[in-house]
Design a protein around this motif. Structure first.
Motif, PDB file in Angstrom:
ATOM      1  N   UNK A 249       0.792  -1.233   0.000  1.00 54.12           N
ATOM      2  CA  UNK A 249       0.000   0.000   0.000  1.00 54.12           C
ATOM      3  C   UNK A 249       0.831   1.294   0.000  1.00 54.12           C
ATOM      4  N   UNK A 250       1.681   1.489   1.026  1.00 52.33           N
ATOM      5  CA  UNK A 250       2.475   2.736   1.055  1.00 52.33           C
ATOM      6  C   UNK A 250       3.402   2.802  -0.157  1.00 52.33           C
ATOM      7  N   UNK A 251       4.021   1.661  -0.479  1.00 54.94           N
ATOM      8  CA  UNK A 251       4.957   1.652  -1.611  1.00 54.94           C
ATOM      9  C   UNK A 251       4.259   2.063  -2.905  1.00 54.94           C
ATOM     10  N   UNK A 252       3.014   1.610  -3.062  1.00 58.32           N
ATOM     11  CA  UNK A 252       2.285   1.938  -4.296  1.00 58.32           C
ATOM     12  C   UNK A 252       1.914   3.417  -4.350  1.00 58.32           C
ATOM     13  N   UNK A 253       1.543   3.969  -3.195  1.00 61.53           N
ATOM     14  CA  UNK A 253       1.201   5.405  -3.193  1.00 61.53           C
ATOM     15  C   UNK A 253       2.464   6.219  -3.492  1.00 61.53           C
ATOM     16  N   UNK A 254       3.600   5.787  -2.949  1.00 66.60           N
ATOM     17  CA  UNK A 254       4.854   6.508  -3.236  1.00 66.60           C
ATOM     18  C   UNK A 254       5.158   6.451  -4.740  1.00 66.60           C
TER      19      UNK A 254
END
Ligand code: URA
Length: 441
Positions: A249-254
């Motif tokens: 999740x966080x990696x994809x938003x980044x």
């Protein structure tokens, strides 16, 4: 009317009238139908099918089973984008601000993900404090004020679909085109957008396994869209391997932020975001060709309008928009471990299903429908298909909070990567576009 007679009728292959379909759905909602009867009817549908009219009727009846978001006071077209989903698919997060920066009103009402992949809401909630739980009035107001919203689909929208979808999950009746089309489009109908762009994915990491199946579903959805007064364009795209480099999740938003800032010019995320943006502008009659529309959309990324719009969306939904400049504001995992290639060669393929299993093991997706997810964990694919990797060079990186889970995820990732001597040819991501008159797509 009698439910047993209606099950018998479908079992024999006859068509239902609209009243009969309504009776079945009403019996489910008021609790008079037994789950066993509904399951039996669903299985009969899987074997005998629903025709186009029955599918349109079921779509409308499911949509009418609850509240609806109404954008009519805006007096303008409101676009919605839906993907059948896949590993690493974060195109919605990049596309919504990009289209809004182009002056298009966009409302993305999405569900949380299921067991195999996280949904857009799961991903966007990786931004600290980002509120996706908006009332119908707040959704309309936000679109009025800043042209864009990303909100979770209220349980009051198409509740009959929610019930039927859950029953389908328990009875091996998910993979019927009419049931899929009516399920997705009933929710889209209740969400109020007038124009819908669909990404129908096929491949190892997708709902549909072959391009032909995806084309069949797309044709049906475009026809049902016409019957329910929605303008639908379906783009059939391949998802043999994860979309982009980030899964989690966080990696994809980044990764999405990197695109919106103009730092990711190439690769699948940039290609599909611009492609879907262009198809939307063509559907709205603003451009005639993909190339011209893409040229225009690129200016919105390059001049900072797209990332500015994303910040506006985050601020409007009480999120911490400082994440845009400081990625440490995202929840951080305990471990970040780089895994090296055991040999030289070109990456031939990265199996999306294996990467999905690794992400699930780490906790990036749910192990059951009600479970929590860990926004901080995931996998970064340092190498993608077609790229050369040297022995001992980093192939992928695992972000994790648990050493045992890291080991299991590593096995899945190792299974996913195929490395060989020859440079592989990379297939087109877009297989077919259905539902628009265009000069050049
Ligand atoms: N997504 C849905 O909402 N419904 C389906 O039937 C399949 C995917």
């Amino acid at each position: 009317m009698d439910l047993v007679d209606l099950i018998e009728k479908k079992k024999q292959g006859y068509s239902h009238s609209k009243e009969e379909i309504k009776y079945i759905v009403d019996s489910m909602m008021d609790g008079t139908a037994l789950d066993a009867q509904l399951a039996s009817w669903l299985m009969a549908v899987c074997f005998k099918g629903l025709n186009e009219l029955e599918t349109s009727d079921l779509t409308k009846i499911l949509a009418d089973s609850g509240d609806k978001v109404n954008f009519s006071e805006l007096n303008e077209v409101v676009v919605d984008k839906h993907s059948t989903g896949g590993v690493g698919d974060k195109v919605t997060i990049t596309l919504i601000p990009l289209l809004a920066a182009a002056g298009i009103s966009v409302a993305k009402l999405a569900d949380r993900g299921g067991r195999s992949a996280a949904g857009t809401i799961d991903k966007i909630e990786a931004i600290p404090n980002f509120n996706t739980d908006l009332s119908a009035i707040a959704i309309v107001n936000q679109v009025k004020n800043i042209k864009a919203v990303i909100a979770s689909q209220d349980k009051k929208l198409a509740p009959a679909d929610r019930k039927l979808y859950s029953l389908r999950g328990q009875t091996a009746t998910t993979d019927n085109d009419s049931l899929i089309a009516s399920s997705i489009l009933s929710k889209k109908n209740a969400c109020g957008g007038s124009n819908i762009v669909l990404d129908i994915k096929y491949g190892a990491g997708a709902l549909m396994k072959t391009a032909e199946e995806a084309v069949h579903l797309s044709n049906l959805m475009v026809k049902i869209g016409n019957n329910i007064n929605k303008k639908i364009t379906a783009v059939v795209t391949s998802l043999e391997e994860p979309l982009g480099r980030a899964v989690g999740n966080s990696l994809e938003v980044i990764e999405a932020i990197e695109f919106l800032k103009g730092n990711l010019k190439d690769g699948e995320l940039a290609y599909l975001t611009y492609y879907f943006g262009a198809i939307t502008l063509i559907q709205l009659g603003l451009y005639n060709t993909v190339d011209d529309a893409v040229d225009y959309l690129k200016t919105l990324v390059d001049n900072g309008s797209a990332i500015k719009k994303f910040k506006e969306i985050i601020d409007a939904q009480n999120g911490d928009s400082s994440v845009i400049v400081n990625y440490d504001k995202f929840e951080l995992p305990c471990y970040k471990v780089e895994f090296k290639s055991k040999k030289n060669g070109y990456v031939q393929n990265i199996n999306a299903h294996e990467i999905a299993m690794a992400a699930k093991e780490l906790g990036a997706t749910r192990s059951d429908k009600s479970g929590l997810i860990d926004h901080s964990v995931g996998i970064y694919l340092n190498k993608k298909s077609g790229e050369f990797v040297n022995k001992e060079e980093t192939l992928y990186t695992i972000y994790s909070n648990d050493e045992d889970k890291t080991r299991i995820a590593q096995t899945h990732c190792d299974n996913a990567f195929v490395i060989g001597d020859a440079k592989p040819s990379i297939n087109n991501l877009v297989y077919k576009v259905i539902g628009i008159e265009e000069e050049d797509v």
